[in-house]
Structure formats: structure tokens, C-alpha cells
Scaffold this active site. Sequence first.
Site, short mmCIF file in Angstrom:
data_model
loop_
_atom_site.label_atom_id
_atom_site.label_comp_id
_atom_site.label_asym_id
_atom_site.label_seq_id
_atom_site.Cartn_x
_atom_site.Cartn_y
_atom_site.Cartn_z
N THR A 157 3.07 -12.13 -6.03
CA THR A 157 3.59 -10.84 -5.58
C THR A 157 2.51 -9.86 -5.13
OG1 THR A 157 3.62 -10.17 -7.90
CG2 THR A 157 5.68 -10.99 -6.97
N LEU A 192 2.87 0.87 -3.84
CA LEU A 192 1.44 0.67 -4.07
C LEU A 192 0.76 -0.03 -2.90
CD1 LEU A 192 1.69 -0.36 -7.83
CD2 LEU A 192 1.05 1.87 -6.90
N LYS A 248 2.42 -3.68 2.44
CA LYS A 248 2.57 -5.05 2.93
C LYS A 248 3.13 -5.97 1.84
CE LYS A 248 -0.37 -6.78 5.82
NZ LYS A 248 -1.59 -7.35 6.46
N THR A 249 2.54 -5.96 0.66
CA THR A 249 3.01 -6.85 -0.40
C THR A 249 4.39 -6.44 -0.90
OG1 THR A 249 1.84 -5.56 -2.11
CG2 THR A 249 0.67 -7.44 -1.14
N GLN A 272 7.72 -8.79 -0.74
CA GLN A 272 8.49 -9.10 -1.94
C GLN A 272 9.97 -8.76 -1.75
OE1 GLN A 272 6.87 -7.36 -5.48
NE2 GLN A 272 8.06 -8.65 -6.85
N LYS A 277 7.80 2.57 -9.34
CA LYS A 277 8.89 1.95 -10.08
C LYS A 277 9.06 0.52 -9.58
CE LYS A 277 11.94 5.32 -9.26
NZ LYS A 277 13.11 6.22 -9.37
N GLY A 278 9.86 -0.26 -10.29
CA GLY A 278 9.96 -1.68 -10.00
C GLY A 278 10.68 -2.00 -8.71
N GLY A 303 10.76 -5.72 -7.87
CA GLY A 303 10.91 -7.17 -7.87
C GLY A 303 12.33 -7.65 -7.70
N GLU A 304 13.26 -7.05 -8.44
CA GLU A 304 14.66 -7.48 -8.36
C GLU A 304 15.48 -6.68 -7.35
OE1 GLU A 304 13.65 -9.40 -12.29
OE2 GLU A 304 13.15 -7.48 -11.39
#
Length: 736
Positions: free
Chosen positions: A465, A624, A627-628, A632, A695-696, A698-699
Site C-alpha cells: 500500500t 499522505l 499517488k499511493t 489503493q 484517516k483510513g 484501505g477499506e
Amino acid sequence: MTTHNAKTVGTPVNRVDGSAKVSGQARYAAEHMSDRTPLIGWIVSSDTAVGKITSLNTEQAEQADGVHAVITYKNAGTLKPFSKPADESRFTQSRAVLNEPHIRHFGAPVALVIADTLEQARYAASLVTFTIDGEIPDLLTEFDDATQKPASLDGGFEADASSGDKPQQSDIQASINETYTTPSQISAAMEPHATVADFKDGKLEVYCSVQIIATAVEALAITLEMDEADIVVQSPFVGGGFGSKLGLHYDATLACIGARYLERAVKVVLSRRQVFYNTPHRGHSIQKISLASGDDHALLSVQHKSAMPKAKGYEFAEATGAGARVTYKSQFIESTHRVKDVDLPLIDSTRSPGDAIGSLAFESAIDELAHEAGIDPLTFRIKNLPVVHPMKGARFTTHNLGECLRQGAQNFKWQHKTQPTPGKQIGHGVASAMRMNVLVESSAEVELSATGEVTVRTDMTDIGTGTYTILTQIAADTLNTSVDNVTVKLGDSRYPASCGSGGSFGAASSGSAVKKACEALIANIKSSLPPALSQAEVQILDGQIKLVSIAQGDDEVSSPVLLANFMSDSDFPITATGKVSEDDTSDDEQYSCGAHFAEVEVDEYTGEVRLLRQYGMFSAGQILNMKTAASQIKGGMVWGAGYALTEGIHHHRDTASFVNPDFGEYHVAVNRDIAEVSLDFLQEADYAASPVGAKGIGELGITGAGAAIANAIYDACKVRVRDFPITMDKIIAGKN
């Protein structure tokens, strides 16, 4: 005159580990080169769902060429029983296998053959004979079969929750009461689970593919009844996890058992079919949803009831109703979860646990109610957005779902459809995404050399990630240096313990720990300076550590002073640690959010669905690395398409085995299934959620993505499929 280095957080910095990966220098678990060439272990798998081994013959296998040992429950050594102690978390409980003649599920290990080569081990494994006195497996087939109330749900949610009063029937103008089902699913990480374990002089070194290092050490210590101090776990590169590598599984336990037995290095790499049975999967769900709205299109009632299987002896239950509790305001909200113990492989976190499959059903149901009420589904969602948490009444730290829906619709060109070709129908779909945010305890260490090189150490993992990159950026910005001057070292249990990767908490938690460590490093430096320089800014440029005094009241900067004038080489390296926990975050409700949009084309004769576009607008605090983060989220949107259209494990009911335990028959979405995928972010740093303001995410990319596609299919052909995935036959059946 010296100027500040350009800040990199928020910019699309290329992956700092990219070169190592494309050149083959980044070693994954199966590629680890131990000091001692590892022997190869191969699993002998059970052909019965559940039962007891009544005969087991390993003599021929033991005599085969190259074989060093055949491990069974008779010689596996001291092991704490599986899932014990009961008061440990599911990631630290014993992962014992081959500790008893009882077989818990189809495909479970009966023996481990260890040989010089893979070919020798696989051949010898074919010589092991056994019989199992099988039992009829327990499975979940009907909603009412799930009667057990879980003690808690994944994510810390209560199993049941309700608020408000049920509306009067006379107030209800539109309602639906439907059942939605989702199939069993597998994480499908590109890298299969693998472990190289070496046991020497009572010490165990383990090189594996795992998302959380600290709990892996605990689990091995408990399983093998060893001291944690005698175990080192390393996992510097992970080729995808998606929840399946949060904890350790049979590959790790078996490699360690074999290494301890032979006092040699042993490698166990699972085949793709073995991954299906020897690592976790998601259980199928049956979700009953009842919704009602009034004459002003306000939601009056939300009822979400979920039934799912739970692997025997393993406490895990998905919060499929989490979205129903927080996404929209309603006069009455009720959410319940029930499970049934079943004889299946481990059921655990899989690609956005709870939210992914919960949103498939719930956001489809919201769409259904909007159509039933005769209102545009986008307008209906915006009209019913909450100001505070719908059930708790608590404030949100930030809440931008409305803007995501509004701006997302404008960018997507909601309901401005292209002209379909003959025999095709075009549809647009929308769905909301709400994902809980948490800050998990994490630590990091930063070291500064006399020549200005910065090294960051934490046992945090990078599962593909971009963790190496964002931690590099955070350290570089905090210490006023370049990303090229920072080296990040991850995935080693000898480094400070972090949260690990998973649950959308990794970046903000580990990043905040690194930021605090860098700030502590600056404080350590300033503590040795003269009072006149106590307010100076530390900058690391051109291999030198400089102090720059910022003038008060204007932007003038004084000439830099070298730190070497105040400290000698013997004072280096300077180190500092940083730590974050729940105390570093607000008590207010924290959520990342987003809006998914999809455009599909449906063949009106065959029911074939073609994705034309997927678009998302997301809000997750400070991004942050643009690109990444975008990569994701796009990956999550693709997984969401798989949930909607292609994925599903099919069960043999008599043996509780899987009909399709490989990528030939378990259909993940591939290039041909996916079209244009694009997104935008609404950035608003949320320092109440984390010290880095993030904050997250990923999901977030998965949550709602599948439902947007399902809703687009309905918009195109007016067929509502509630049994996922949506395949051609189900659409044709809905037309008839």
C-alpha cells in the site's frame, strides 16, 4: 540564505521501495535466503470435513528419497491446544495444528512431509495413507439456523443495537422488506502464504508473510509454548494481505514445528488451493433489511438483521450492519447479528470486513426504497444525511459525505447517459461509503547520524500500500530534509511495536508514531543548545545538520548555524522514540466517507453486464501520498466490482469442501471486467483523528463500490438481483 525544503506529504511521491521490487531485490517470504538452506515442507491434506484420524501410515513416505521427516500429531512436539487461552485475542491465541487426531475442516493438514526439494516432498506426501472417521458437517443454510449472539463484532461493535421508536403505519408512505445474500469469499492476495523458519540453540527465527508482527510473535510463543524473547519474526515485504495475513496460519505453524523437530531451516509455501483451506475466508451472509420512509421522503425506519457462519472454536463475527447504523438518519434504527458454528476453515477478516458485504445489501436496499418512493436515489441519500451520529447523537470530527455525493455526482455527470447501441441498456448507480476510523497504539524509533542520515525503525508492515513511502515522507517533512535522506526499516519484531497493517488504521497510526519520534528527536537536539537557539528550526541539508533562527513577526531567516558547532561526533547517533495511542485522538465519532458512482451497459437479450465507468469522491482527512492513496482506492473499487459481478466460493454441502478453490474457477475481477476507474479526494486534515491529520482509506474504496454497480444494473434493465454476485442467468431470470 537557506530556505525550507519543499514539503512532500500530500504529493504523489514515487514509491521508495519501487526500484527494489522491480529489480527483484525486495525479498518476499518464500524468497528468503536463510543462513542455512531450508528444507521444503509439503502438506498432506484431509479429504473429510470433520472427524477423527483412525489410521495413519507414514512409513513409505519416510523412506522416500530426500525425506528428512514426516510430522504428524504423534511427533509434532509440545503445542498449546488450538484457540487457547480463551482470553487471548484471535491473533494471539494458539495456532496449533497437528496437535491432535481431530480434523476441524476439509483440507486441514494431516501431516507435513519435509524433504530436500519440493518435488521430493510432494511425491512423498502422496505416499502417506490415512483414514478419517468423518461426521456430517454443520453448515449455515437458512437464516433462522443462526441463533447465537456474538459477544462482540469485528471492530468492537455490539452485536445488537437500536435507537428511537418504530413509526406508526399511518406515517409510512413507502417501504421495502427484502433478503439479500452474499457468498463466501477469499482474500485472493497475489502472494500465497509462505514461511521460512529456522530453529537453532533454542531460538526461533521466522520469515513470513504477515500483516501484524507483534501479535505474530505472541501467537508463536503461545502455540509452541516458548518465550517471546526467543522468537524473531520478520516480514519486510508482503505481497498483499486483505485481512488473510493479519494473523499467522498453518504455513507458519507447520514450518516452525518442522524447524524445531529437525533443528533446521524449513520452508512451507502454500499452493493456491491450499490457501483456500489453510487460511481464512469470509463466510456467506444472509441479510434481511426492512426500510420505510414518510411522505417527505425522510427515512422513518431502518432494520438490518444479519446471519453468518462462524468457524468452530474461533471467535469472529462481521459487523455487516455497521453501515446501517451510521450512514443515514432515521426515526428508528435496529441492527442485529447472529451466527452459527460451522465445520469450515477459519472465517475471518476479508477485504473490508463487514462494510463490503454490508454495503452491498444496505446500499442496494436504500436504492430500492428510493425507487419505491419515486425519488431520485442520489437526492434521497442527500436528503437523509445525518448531522450527528444517527444512533449515538455524538458529533463527527469531520463529515463530508454530502459533499462527496454532490460533487461526485457533478463530476460523474449523474444521469447524463450516453446513447446505448441497439440491444443494450445504459444505467447509472450510486452508493454511499462510511468507514469507521481508529487510531491504534504504535511506536517508532528515529536515528540521526553525525552526517545527517535519518533512519526510521518500526515493526510496521507494508502490504503493497506504500507504507515505506508515506513514513519516509512524514519523517522527511518533520525533520526538514529530503526523502532521499531517509531510510525506513520495517517488518522486524526487534523494532518498536506498531499497529501493523489492516483495518484502515495503519497509515495514520504508524505515521503519527513516526512524526512524534521525529519531534522528540528535534527536542533532544534542542535540549543541548544555548537558550538563544531554543526556537531555532532544525534542517538537514547537503549532509549537514543546520539550525535556522526564524525572526519573529516576519518571514526573514537568519544565516544557518551548523549543529556540529555545539555537538561532537561522539554525541551521535541521536535517537528518539515516538508513541501514539487512543489518548492522541478525539472522543468524537471518526469516519472516512465517500460516494461511489458506476455506469454499466446491460445486454437486454443475454443479461451480460459490461462496466463502462467507476468513479468515486472520497474524504479521508489529510491524504499522505496522492499517488499511493489513489492506487489503493482504485484497487478497492476493482475488488468491489468483483463482489458485485464475479466472486463467490461454492460449497459442497455433504463434505463442506469448496467447489472452486483456485483462480481458475474462483473469478476475481480481471482487466476485461474493468473499464475506466477514476476518483477525486476532498481533502480536510482531521487532527482530531490523528496527529498527522489522516484517516483510513484501505477499506473505503470497496465499501459501496459493488452496490453502485448493482444499482446501475437496476437502472439499466429494471432487474433487482439480491443474490450476489450478479450473473447473466440471474438477470435473465429477473426479466421473465
